[in-house]
Design an enzyme around this catalytic site. Structure first.
Site, PDB file in Angstrom:
ATOM      1  N   ASP A 137       0.721  -1.064   0.056  1.00 50.37           N
ATOM      2  CA  ASP A 137      -0.013  -0.063   0.167  1.00 50.37           C
ATOM      3  C   ASP A 137       0.990   1.333   0.072  1.00 50.37           C
ATOM      4  O   ASP A 137       2.162   1.073   0.072  1.00 50.37           O
ATOM      5  CB  ASP A 137      -0.781   0.029   1.108  1.00 50.37           C
ATOM      6  CG  ASP A 137      -1.953   0.742   0.892  1.00 50.37           C
ATOM      7  OD1 ASP A 137      -1.945   1.570   0.030  1.00 50.37           O
ATOM      8  OD2 ASP A 137      -3.109   0.705   1.885  1.00 50.37           O
TER       9      ASP A 137
HETATM   10  C1  BGC Z   1      -5.002   3.424   0.179  1.00 49.14           C
HETATM   11  C2  BGC Z   1      -5.045   2.371  -0.932  1.00 49.14           C
HETATM   12  C3  BGC Z   1      -5.058   2.983  -2.067  1.00 49.14           C
HETATM   13  C4  BGC Z   1      -3.418   3.639  -2.088  1.00 49.14           C
HETATM   14  C5  BGC Z   1      -3.556   4.513  -3.611  1.00 49.14           C
HETATM   15  C6  BGC Z   1      -3.527   4.230   0.242  1.00 49.14           C
HETATM   16  O1  BGC Z   1      -3.820   5.281   0.988  1.00 49.14           O
HETATM   17  O2  BGC Z   1      -4.832   2.761   1.461  1.00 49.14           O
HETATM   18  O3  BGC Z   1      -6.386   1.730  -0.639  1.00 49.14           O
HETATM   19  O4  BGC Z   1      -5.052   2.295  -3.166  1.00 49.14           O
HETATM   20  O5  BGC Z   1      -3.662   4.826  -1.422  1.00 49.14           O
HETATM   21  O6  BGC Z   1      -4.212   5.688  -3.650  1.00 49.14           O
END
Ligand code: BGC
Length: 784
Positions: free
Chosen positions: A279
């Site tokens: 993530d």
């Molecule tokens: C989120 C993810 C997301 C990623 C990219 C993160 O803060 O937890 O679910 O895909 O950002 O935007």
């Protein structure tokens, strides 16, 4: 997020591209050379450049800063970086679960790039209709492909451990079978377009509070039966191109550095061949820490554990990894395996095929898809005296509640979508030919406009650290409401809730209604009931709220969720009876927040900034707890009403002694007056000698096609040994215990219509697995 980082006073954190490598004379070229040749030719810096993303240029629509490369799709979330010398291309990832999140407008470009806002995850799951979800996925995937994106960062299927998780709306259920099957259908739909998905957040990302470093202490059994099982189902069935690891720690190790999670289970047991990415900034203890010099995620542990790609990538990660590769502190085989997986992934992408994306997905067709899906995900919680459908179009409807006028299509954060329009409840009712009370409309519209403006201003001022606040309800005076009760035929009250990334929901004035909302319900119900008229509540929410204290006051409750951009039309379809509601709850609506077993250990300790959260409820999540410990819910898991009635009959098992599998069939007949669909749930009560077990667990489900009155359909289910089994820690195995099993076929977890029994003669080891997830603390968990 970058804004936020910039606000903290630091400039560019992205890696500056352009690797200065002129060593090899004739470098092998991507597309011509084999993967092995490419890997062999890479310098440590190039390897690190491929294993660590390029930063956040264009993230969520930020126009690239000076020095940052241009992005292909403004509003993307990132992608792998290119390696020019070897002609390895960059690819593009974009959020998210309710549809493609990209920016609708670009600089110096008159065109628009709107995407369809589909219903949020919870709404999709509430359909329990995997064919429908697959068609939603097909539509979403077409937008991904035609807008030039390679991977959609979805589906999100963390378990609803507790109703207050701020991102529950993106997720599907408190039950892993529902979550896994819905995710599987969603992935298959999207990937039928030859674009990828990223199943997330693997695993147990069940709270937003201190999500980047909270240490979740979870038993192996709860991991395997509850928090991993949905991933296991979806990953084995649908083979997502990529998996996104969770931020949190699991028993002391970051998910992105957990060998148990990423190698022992995902690769060795489940046979997963795709790419694993973190993530965004996963492995850093907080977003703030990214800016602290010398802080870097443990890149060596991450790569060694099998987390192939570090997203979105920082320069410090690249430097640390290049050094570790050069001096051999990171396992060389792990590095090369991850490089191979990244290259294999790139080979599958539309980018590699030089796909000429049109930037013109079929938005009109997808509006129909989302309208239908949203209507099918709506749940009729209550319908006294057939308050719904409401078919009287000659009189007016008195529409109350701010959110009738400012309907919420979806949640905030990376689960958001930039749609071209969003149909409010009012518009939906008007489109369906209803007339709404104009005086109320004239009072509400300016009030709501101002409230929304104030809220947007507040959020802007706070920046990315802004949580969601609900709008204060306008309270029309009692005389006006009494007058409306005389002139209108019925009252509608919409209650709304919104939430999103970084914040969990609150107990007061969020899970529980606010005083203004209670007052509104009281005033309206008193006046309308005095005139013998009904009050219908529409819940425009992303997660569970309290219903027990007020449900008796109103005549009907339609749980519309956050239904995407066609939301108002979808509600009107159900309101009018054009669509017979057939959604059912994929989670429990408790009477009291504290009735959830997880409430006792929600968010963890210390309270101000929890570093440790103890999953002491073990496997007793949602209905597994409520049913086993006899706690009465307000609305139980699996519940949902209809405008018709169904009868269940002829439940049959193909054998009474289980060998390798058992087949269950049941006939469902529409015994009412209108056509409808029914969600059928198959629960099992299993013998519990080796380990304690919930009183019953969902082991299969299905949905009928539309049945006309009097028509029947026989649904068939097959259960294998693993569907009977529980995880027995002491033996590191899934075991179907010997003894008598009761098959309970029902319309909800409490409304069991018919049962049958079979026996298993000897304990069956359905699967022997690795011994993983040793607890890092002493912890007693709840037992039955
Ligand atoms: C989120 C993810 C997301 C990623 C990219 C993160 O803060 O937890 O679910 O895909 O950002 O935007």
């Amino acid at each position: 997020m970058r804004n936020y980082i910039m606000k903290l006073g630091v400039g560019v954190l992205v890696a500056v591209g352009g690797l200065q490598l002129a060593t090899a004379q004739k470098a092998p070229q991507y597309g011509k050379a084999s993967i092995d040749e490419l890997i062999q030719a890479m310098t440590p810096e190039e390897k690190a450049a491929l294993l660590v993303g390029p930063g956040m240029p264009g993230y969520a629509g930020l126009v690239p800063l000076e020095g940052e490369p241009d992005v292909r799709v403004l509003g993307e979330a990132g992608g792998n970086d290119k390696v020019d010398r070897l002609a390895i291309p960059e690819t593009v990832f974009a959020d998210g679960p309710a549809g493609l999140r990209i920016q609708p407008k670009r600089q110096n470009d008159p065109n628009t790039y709107y995407a369809t806002a589909f219903p949020v995850g919870t709404a999709l799951a509430s359909t329990w209709n995997t064919d429908l979800i697959e068609s939603v996925g097909e539509a979403m995937g077409e937008e991904v492909k035609e807008y030039g994106v390679d991977v959609l960062l979805a589906p999100a299927l963390n378990i609803h451990r507790n109703p207050l998780n701020g991102r529950n709306f993106e997720y599907y259920s408190e039950d892993p079978l529902v979550a896994g099957k819905i995710a599987s259908a969603y992935i298959q739909g999207i990937q039928s377009n030859d674009v990828g998905t990223s199943i997330k957040h693997f695993a147990a990302n069940n709270q937003e509070t201190n999500r980047l470093s909270v240490n979740a202490h979870i038993t192996e059994r709860a991991m395997r039966e509850i928090y991993l099982r949905g991933f296991e189902i979806a990953i084995k069935e649908a083979k997502p191109w990529t998996v996104m690891t969770a931020y949190n720690k699991l028993n002391g190790k970051y998910a992105s550095a957990s060998n148990d999670l990423l190698t022992a289970i995902l690769r060795d047991e489940w046979g997963y061949k795709g790419l694993v990415m973190t993530d965004w900034f996963g492995g850093y203890p907080s977003f703030e820490s990214i800016l602290v010099e010398g802080t870097v995620s443990d890149v060596v542990a991450q790569i060694n554990a099998g987390n192939d790609l570090l997203m979105p990538g920082t320069e410090t990660q690249r430097e640390a990894l290049a050094k570790a590769i050069a001096d051999g502190t990171v396992n060389e085989e792990a590095v090369n395996t991850s490089l191979r997986r990244i290259l294999e992934y790139i080979q599958r992408t539309p980018t590699t095929d030089s796909y000429k994306f049109s930037n013109k997905p079929d938005l009109e067709a997808h509006a129909e898809v989302t309208r239908k899906a949203a209507a099918e995900g709506m749940i009729l919680l209550k319908n006294d005296d057939n308050a719904l459908p409401f078919t009287n179009k000659s009189e007016t409807i008195a529409v109350f509640g701010d959110h009738s006028y400012s309907f919420i299509a979806g949640g905030t954060g990376s689960g958001d979508v930039n749609e071209a329009y969003s149909i409010s409840l009012l518009q939906g009712l008007n489109n369906a030919g209803y007339s709404v009370d104009k005086e109320l409309q004239a009072l509400y519209e300016p009030f709501v406009e101002k409230a929304v403006e104030d809220e947007n201003k507040r959020r802007e001022e706070v920046g990315l650290l802004a949580d969601n606040k609900r709008l204060p309800e306008m309270l029309p005076n009692a005389d006006l409401v009494a007058a409306k009760a005389k002139s209108a035929a019925v009252a509608v009250i919409t209650l709304g809730r919104n939430s999103g990334e970084q914040f969990d929901r609150k107990i007061d004035d969020d899970f529980y209604l606010g005083q203004d909302e209670v007052k509104l319900i009281n005033t309206v119900t008193k006046a309308f009931h005095a005139e013998g008229k009904k009050v219908i509540v529409i819940l425009n929410i992303g997660g569970v709220i309290e219903t027990a204290s007020w449900k008796d006051k109103v005549d009907a409750i339609l749980l519309a969720w956050q239904p995407g951009q066609e939301g108002g039309n979808s509600v009107a379809d159900v309101f009018s009876g054009a669509t017979n509601p057939s959604g059912k709850l994929t989670m429990t609506f408790p009477i009291d927040y504290n009735h959830h077993a997880s409430a006792a250990n929600w968010l963890g300790v210390p309270a101000e900034k929890p570093t440790d959260v103890y999953y002491k409820e073990g496997i007793y999540v949602g209905y597994r707890y409520f049913n086993t410990f006899d706690v009465q819910p307000s609305y139980e898991f699996g519940f949902g009403g209809s405008y018709t009635t169904f009868e269940y009959s002829d439940v049959k098992l193909n054998t009474t002694t289980f060998e390798d599998e058992i087949k269950v069939s049941v006939k469902v007949t529409n015994t009412g007056k209108v056509a409808g669909k029914e969600v059928v749930q198959v629960y099992l009560s299993a013998p519990a000698n080796l380990v304690d077990k919930p009183s019953e667990e969902l082991r299969a489900f299905g949905k009928t096609k539309t049945l006309k009155p009097g028509k029947s359909e026989t649904l068939k289910f097959t259960l294998k040994a693993k569907d009977l089994a529980s995880f027995v820690d002491a033996q590191s195995a899934w075991i179907a215990e010997k003894g008598t099993y009761t098959v309970k076929v029902g319309a909800s977890s409490e409304d069991i219509k018919t049962t049958a029994t079979f026996t298993v003669n000897n304990n069956i080891t359905a699967e022997k697995v690795n011994n993983t997830f040793d607890l890092d603390v002493q912890m007693e968990v709840l037992k039955n």
